[in-house]
Every structure is written in C-alpha cells, then in structure tokens.
Scaffold this motif. Structure first.
Motif, short mmCIF file in Angstrom:
data_model
loop_
_atom_site.label_atom_id
_atom_site.label_comp_id
_atom_site.label_asym_id
_atom_site.label_seq_id
_atom_site.Cartn_x
_atom_site.Cartn_y
_atom_site.Cartn_z
N GLY A 18 -31.77 42.26 90.75
CA GLY A 18 -32.52 41.11 91.07
C GLY A 18 -33.53 40.90 90.26
N VAL A 46 -40.93 38.83 90.98
CA VAL A 46 -41.38 40.13 90.70
C VAL A 46 -40.41 40.90 89.72
CG1 VAL A 46 -41.34 42.40 92.05
CG2 VAL A 46 -42.03 39.94 93.33
N THR A 78 -35.11 42.03 95.20
CA THR A 78 -34.19 41.04 96.15
C THR A 78 -34.91 40.58 97.33
OG1 THR A 78 -33.05 42.88 97.05
CG2 THR A 78 -31.81 41.89 95.10
N PRO A 84 -45.44 47.95 99.30
CA PRO A 84 -45.83 46.91 100.28
C PRO A 84 -45.71 45.52 100.28
CG PRO A 84 -47.55 48.79 99.51
CD PRO A 84 -46.19 48.82 98.66
N CYS A 111 -47.25 41.74 99.53
CA CYS A 111 -48.42 41.28 98.81
C CYS A 111 -49.64 41.31 99.62
CB CYS A 111 -48.21 40.26 98.01
SG CYS A 111 -47.44 38.73 98.97
N LYS A 133 -37.29 30.43 94.10
CA LYS A 133 -36.43 29.50 94.58
C LYS A 133 -37.27 28.30 95.11
CE LYS A 133 -32.36 29.72 97.27
NZ LYS A 133 -31.66 30.21 98.25
N ASN A 155 -50.95 38.89 93.54
CA ASN A 155 -49.71 39.21 94.36
C ASN A 155 -48.63 39.53 93.52
OD1 ASN A 155 -49.82 36.26 93.47
ND2 ASN A 155 -47.58 36.23 94.27
N ALA A 190 -47.38 43.67 94.15
CA ALA A 190 -45.96 43.85 93.97
C ALA A 190 -45.85 44.85 92.70
CB ALA A 190 -45.31 42.75 93.56
N1 LIG Z 1 -43.46 37.06 95.03
C1 LIG Z 1 -44.44 38.01 95.45
O1 LIG Z 1 -45.54 37.79 95.40
C2 LIG Z 1 -44.03 39.28 96.12
C3 LIG Z 1 -44.89 40.30 96.38
C4 LIG Z 1 -44.46 41.48 97.05
C5 LIG Z 1 -43.28 41.64 97.32
N2 LIG Z 1 -42.23 40.66 97.28
C6 LIG Z 1 -40.89 40.72 97.34
O2 LIG Z 1 -40.09 41.12 96.40
C7 LIG Z 1 -38.78 40.50 96.49
C8 LIG Z 1 -38.31 39.76 95.39
O3 LIG Z 1 -39.28 38.44 95.38
P1 LIG Z 1 -39.45 37.39 94.24
O4 LIG Z 1 -40.69 36.89 94.45
O5 LIG Z 1 -39.32 37.95 92.96
O6 LIG Z 1 -38.19 36.50 94.72
P2 LIG Z 1 -37.49 35.61 93.81
O7 LIG Z 1 -38.07 34.94 92.77
O8 LIG Z 1 -36.72 34.55 94.83
O9 LIG Z 1 -36.29 36.44 93.29
C9 LIG Z 1 -35.35 37.12 94.06
C10 LIG Z 1 -34.45 37.89 93.20
O10 LIG Z 1 -33.13 38.15 93.98
C11 LIG Z 1 -31.98 37.90 93.50
N3 LIG Z 1 -31.03 37.56 94.54
C12 LIG Z 1 -31.04 36.70 95.80
N4 LIG Z 1 -30.41 36.78 96.76
C13 LIG Z 1 -29.56 37.88 96.13
C14 LIG Z 1 -28.47 38.71 96.74
N5 LIG Z 1 -27.73 38.20 97.92
N6 LIG Z 1 -27.91 39.79 96.20
C15 LIG Z 1 -28.54 40.05 95.13
N7 LIG Z 1 -29.63 39.41 94.36
C16 LIG Z 1 -29.75 38.53 95.04
C17 LIG Z 1 -32.07 36.53 92.70
O11 LIG Z 1 -31.28 36.64 91.49
P3 LIG Z 1 -29.91 35.99 91.25
O12 LIG Z 1 -29.94 34.70 92.07
O13 LIG Z 1 -30.20 35.30 89.95
O14 LIG Z 1 -29.04 37.06 91.68
C18 LIG Z 1 -33.73 37.14 92.23
O15 LIG Z 1 -33.62 37.68 90.86
C19 LIG Z 1 -38.82 39.97 98.05
O16 LIG Z 1 -38.26 40.71 98.71
C20 LIG Z 1 -40.15 39.65 98.22
O17 LIG Z 1 -40.53 39.45 99.37
C21 LIG Z 1 -42.61 39.51 96.29
#
Ligand SMILES: NC(=O)c1ccc[n+]([C@@H]2O[C@H](COP(=O)([O-])OP(=O)(O)OC[C@H]3O[C@@H](n4cnc5c(N)ncnc54)[C@H](OP(=O)(O)O)[C@@H]3O)[C@@H](O)[C@H]2O)c1
Length: 350
Positions: free
Chosen positions: A7, A12, A75, A147, A149, A186, A317, A322
């Motif tokens: 992912g 992240v 993811t 954890p 964020c 997204k 964050n 992260a």
């Molecule tokens: N953003 C933050 O500040 C932050 C901080 C701490 C923790 N997190 C956590 O880290 C994780 C990622 O966050 P993000 O902000 O990077 O989200 P994001 O930008 O929406 O990225 C999500 C990733 O997951 C992949 N994905 C989506 N659905 C999937 C599925 N069903 N199977 C396999 N891959 C899938 C997407 O790639 P493709 O669609 O290209 O496969 C993409 O690479 C989340 O759980 C979030 O809660 C985020």
C-alpha cells in the motif's frame, strides 16, 4: 535488510519511502499498489524523482515475504487484519500503520470500527508501537501496530502527568487540529479545495476512533480506567497536528513541578522536545516547526484559576504521527540505532 511497503501509493506509503530510501541500513525491495502497478514510484510521489527507479507491483504476499525481512502495511483499516496472518506465519516482521492491531480487546473493533476482527488471536502478539512507552517490547516484537496520528500526539502529551495519579482521570479533554493529509490521499467532496481551503472544521466533536487507543494506553499506565473526551478539527494545513489537552488536577501544581515530571519522563528521548519559552513567536509547540521531522514538541501552562493543566503537543502527522515512528520502531526491531535515518532538522520558514 530488505524492506517492503504494502500500500505504498498513499501518503503514509510515500513518507515511508522518503525515509527508507535515505536510510543507510535498509534497501527498499518491493512496493505495492493496485491502482498504479507497473508505474514508476516517482509518478505518484514526485518528490522521489531521481531517488529511485522502483516501480509499484501488484500486491502478492508470497512475493513480498520472499523478498523482504520486514514489511510495512500502509492500507486503510480493515485490510491488514486479513493479510497479516499469512505474513506473520512466514516469520517476516510486520509494522502495520492501520488501526487493525492497535486495540487489545477484540470487542472494541465492532464498537469503534464497525467490523469484527478477522485475526483476534494476533491482537495479544501485537505491540503498540510507541517507543516512548513500549521500547523494550517493540525490540522483541514480530508485529508492531503503529499508533494513530492523533493518538500519538495525545498520549505523548498526557502520559507523564497521568503517571503521577494526580489527575481527574475521567475528566480529560483533548482538542486536536489536524492537517488535510491526515485523511489520506483519496479525494472526497470535503477535501476538495473549495470546500477545505480556510476551514477550521469540527469533523468529529465526539466519538473519534482514536479515543479507544488513547484510553487503552493511558489506562495501562495507571492500571485503572482513564476516560478521554476527544474533539477533532480539520484545519487549513497540509501536514501537522496540534493537540491541546486539558487536565484537571486533584491538587494544585506549579510549573516547576510540571517541568520536573516531563523532564523525568522525556529527558533522554531522542524525539521529544519540551517547548515553553518566555519570548519569541514560537513560545509553545507549533506544528509548523516540526513539519518533516520526527519531533513531538510538548509544552504546557498551568491555569491556577481552575486547577487545570493545559498540555500542548505538536507533531507532523505523517512523521511522528506515522512513518517517522514506524521507522523508529523498525530501528528497534532490527537492532539499529533508534534515530537512524530520522535525524533531519526541520525547515524554517516553511
Ligand atoms: N495520513 C495520516 O496522517 C496517517 C497517520 C497515521 C496512520 N495512518 C494510517 O495509515 C494507513 C494509510 O494511510 P494513508 O493516509 O496513506 O492513506 P491513503 O493515502 O488513502 O493510502 C492508502 C493506501 O492503501 C492502498 N489500498 C487501499 N485499499 C486497499 C485494499 N483494499 N487492499 C490493498 N491496498 C489498498 C492504496 O493503494 P492502491 O489503491 O494503489 O492499491 C494506498 O496505497 C491508514 O490505515 C491510516 O489510518 C495515516
């Protein structure tokens, strides 16, 4: 050591890549994306142009476990709990960025996330990946749950004062201001520029999911139930969280004692800075100053009028909230210096 990111096309994943490509002791061997399989990584993460010729590949667990010693899962919640068992059984170490392994009690998943856990037997094996609280357990872990964020900023702000036992443990208010990247890459109508520009939007005044992990971690410190009243706001920043935490004390406290408590907890921590100055613009923690760094800046003020301690914490964050903490966890799990690959100084002005 070879690392992989499952992912890797999200925010992240991109931040993990930025850190891991510069890390002296690891090689990024595989990055996955369904949407961008076959594309160069720099087409999605343009800051990585000239840094790597990696291409995204379709997610395939056995190909990843063959190539990697450790895998980051980046993811949305609900995905990793379906694939972690296979990776775990292969012996490859795992750092999960989602919420799927943060909560110890499987019953909390239907309550806070709306689904039942697919691999509850692994919850007790997972270590909550906040090094400041669980350093030794992280060193020994095969599965680390990084954890949330907002949770990271609140727990780091509150842990030292909770530990004193001199707080009203059911009356703690956490007010967070979060940048737009906290919602992932997204797009939605609420993240559309015309709808998000200039906002201070209360998007979760009550019931935010991170409440569960904050309560879990703070309750474990005093072995008694702690209740958190969390209200989250989305603001006009791309990166950053400011957590303003209001703690009501059971007896008066003076600022010197608060300093002593926080220095006692965090004096040797590589990524926590105590910030409380008499002069200057940045007298208290400010997310702007930690942008791109793994620091958590923590400050405080005592309100004698209401016997309230206000603790402020600022993080990026995508870093301490992260990818930065995840790389800190990886360093511990692989026996490297904990700060390896994370020592960059922030930008000013930014
Ligand atoms: N953003 C933050 O500040 C932050 C901080 C701490 C923790 N997190 C956590 O880290 C994780 C990622 O966050 P993000 O902000 O990077 O989200 P994001 O930008 O929406 O990225 C999500 C990733 O997951 C992949 N994905 C989506 N659905 C999937 C599925 N069903 N199977 C396999 N891959 C899938 C997407 O790639 P493709 O669609 O290209 O496969 C993409 O690479 C989340 O759980 C979030 O809660 C985020």
């Amino acid at each position: 050591m070879n690392v992989g990111i499952y992912g890797a096309s999200g925010y992240v994943g991109g931040e993990l890549l930025r850190l891991l490509l510069q890390h002296p002791k690891v090689t990024v061997s595989a990055v996955t994306s369904n949407t961008y399989a076959g594309e160069y990584v720099f087409r999605v993460h343009p800051n990585l142009r000239g840094e790597t010729n990696l291409k995204f590949e379709k997610p395939d667990i056995s190909s990843l476990t063959d190539k990697c010693d450790i895998i980051f899962l980046s993811t949305p919640h609900g995905v990793s709990s379906t694939i972690v068992p296979e990776i775990y059984d292969s012996g490859v170490k795992i750092i999960d960025m989602s919420a799927d392994f943060r909560l110890k009690n499987a019953d909390d998943y239907p309550k806070w996330y709306g689904w039942s856990h697919r691999s509850p037997e692994l919850l007790e094996k997972a270590v909550y990946g906040l090094p400041e609280l669980h350093r030794d357990d992280i060193r020994r872990a095969n599965l680390v749950a990084c954890p949330g964020c907002m949770a990271a900023s609140a727990i780091l702000a509150l842990a030292p004062i909770i530990q004193t036992g001199k707080v009203e443990k059911n009356h703690i208010i956490v007010d967070t201001k979060v940048g737009s990247s906290g919602a992932g890459s997204k797009p939605t109508l609420s993240s559309h520029h015309s709808e998000h520009y200039s906002v201070v939007r209360p998007y979760k005044p009550v019931g935010h999911r991170h409440t569960a992990e904050i309560e879990q971690e703070l309750s474990a410190i005093i072995k008694d139930e702690v209740k958190i009243s969390l209200s989250a706001h989305s603001v006009n920043m791309v990166r950053g969280i400011l957590a303003t935490c209001h703690v009501f004390l059971t007896e008066p406290i003076n600022p010197v004692d608060v300093w002593r408590i926080y220095r006692g907890s965090y004096g040797d921590e590589p990524f926590i800075r105590l910030v409380r100055d008499r002069r200057g613009v940045f007298r208290y923690p400010d997310p702007k100053i930690v942008t791109g760094t793994n620091y958590c800046d923590i400050g405080f003020e005592v309100d004698r009028n209401t016997n309230r301690l206000v603790v402020l914490s600022a993080i990026d964050n995508l870093m301490k909230g992260a990818a930065g903490t995840a790389v800190q966890d990886m360093n511990l799990m692989l026996g490297f210096d904990e700060s390896e690959g994370l020592k960059g100084i922030g930008l000013h002005p930014v």
